[in-house]
Enzyme design. Structure first.
Site, PDB file in Angstrom:
ATOM      1  N   ASP A 121       0.767  -1.193  -0.073  1.00 53.42           N
ATOM      2  CA  ASP A 121      -0.019  -0.113   0.063  1.00 53.42           C
ATOM      3  C   ASP A 121       0.760   1.258   0.068  1.00 53.42           C
ATOM      4  OD1 ASP A 121       0.603   0.524   2.562  1.00 53.42           O
ATOM      5  OD2 ASP A 121      -0.887  -0.613   3.573  1.00 53.42           O
ATOM      6  N   LEU A 122       0.087   2.462  -0.252  1.00 50.71           N
ATOM      7  CA  LEU A 122       0.859   3.567  -0.298  1.00 50.71           C
ATOM      8  C   LEU A 122       2.121   4.017   0.725  1.00 50.71           C
ATOM      9  CD1 LEU A 122       0.791   6.608  -1.639  1.00 50.71           C
ATOM     10  CD2 LEU A 122      -0.545   7.171   0.368  1.00 50.71           C
TER      11      LEU A 122
END
Length: 256
Positions: free
Chosen positions: A116-117
């Protein structure tokens, strides 16, 4: 039984366009089907209107007006993803993506799973969508190992209990091996290993223990390790190593 990942089927009919383009690292099958609906894919100059369209290796296919190269041999890269990049080809929020950050000389690739980010560390990239799916299969039971920094009071007994699996907000998570490495103030470093890898699994499980993950670094995915790669660096996995780990990639011997 899994597909032979070394080459597409050798039939006159060819193979479905979504499968063929995923194999070439364009995007996932689902994303390719979406691209077809949006009219972004053409075959011999005409828009493809149905995902059941079949193509042959040397058909002229374009995505967004750009020609797609014929199938290449399967390749795999280790990439050190920094925090702040999303693992997607097209982000509706216009955030920076992993794929836009790669060297221009790189072929089209897809990721094996995602980070994820705000997560960082090892991300595997391949030019073969079939290989990506193969490496993501839960049945492979590959261990993913992480270095995790958490904020809060760590209960080591609760950490040990994760080895039996747990349920957080109605979602069941499989066994997780978690050990406390060090603590300084309210921050602690953990080593976490799991085989399942559900969406944001580590963050959600830690939150269920009143621990906030402030940093998450993937160290390894199965036999492939981050090693000494620095952020944004990538290195191709030797083809022999790839074949040793994925025997289905080995070329089939012709029958005599």
């Amino acid at each position: 039984m899994t597909d032979d990942l070394s080459s597409p089927p050798s039939t006159q009919r060819g193979e479905r366009i979504a499968k063929a383009l995923a194999r070439r690292g364009v995007a996932s099958r689902r994303d390719i089907e979406r691209m077809i609906e949006e009219g972004r894919i053409t075959l011999d100059g005409k828009p493809v209107t149905h995902p059941a369209t079949f193509i042959l290796p040397h058909d002229h296919v374009c995505v967004d007006g750009k020609p797609i190269d014929p199938p290449q041999r399967t390749r795999l890269w280790r990439y050190h993803k920094p925090a702040g990049l999303v693992t997607t080809h097209h982000d509706p929020e216009d955030r920076r993506t992993v794929f836009a950050s790669l060297p221009k000389a790189m072929p089209r690739v897809v990721s094996v799973g995602r980070l994820d980010l705000n997560s960082e560390g090892l991300l595997l990239l391949t030019n073969d969508g079939s290989l990506a799916r193969e490496l993501e299969l839960p049945s492979r039971q590959w261990i993913r190992r992480y270095r995790v920094r958490v904020f809060g009071l760590v209960d080591e007994k609760k950490l040990q209990a994760l080895a039996k699996g747990c349920v957080i907000e109605g979602v069941h998570y499989g066994p997780i091996d978690a050990t406390l490495d060090s603590t300084k103030g309210d921050n602690s470093w953990l080593t976490v290993s799991l085989r399942e890898g559900k969406n944001r699994e580590i963050r959600k499980v830690m939150m269920g223990m009143n621990l906030h993950v402030s940093r998450l670094i993937r160290l390894s995915y199965g036999p492939f390790a981050l090693g000494n790669l620095k952020p944004h660096e990538l290195e191709e996995v030797a083809h022999k190593t790839l074949i040793d780990q994925i025997p289905s990639l080995k070329p089939k011997k012709a029958r005599s």
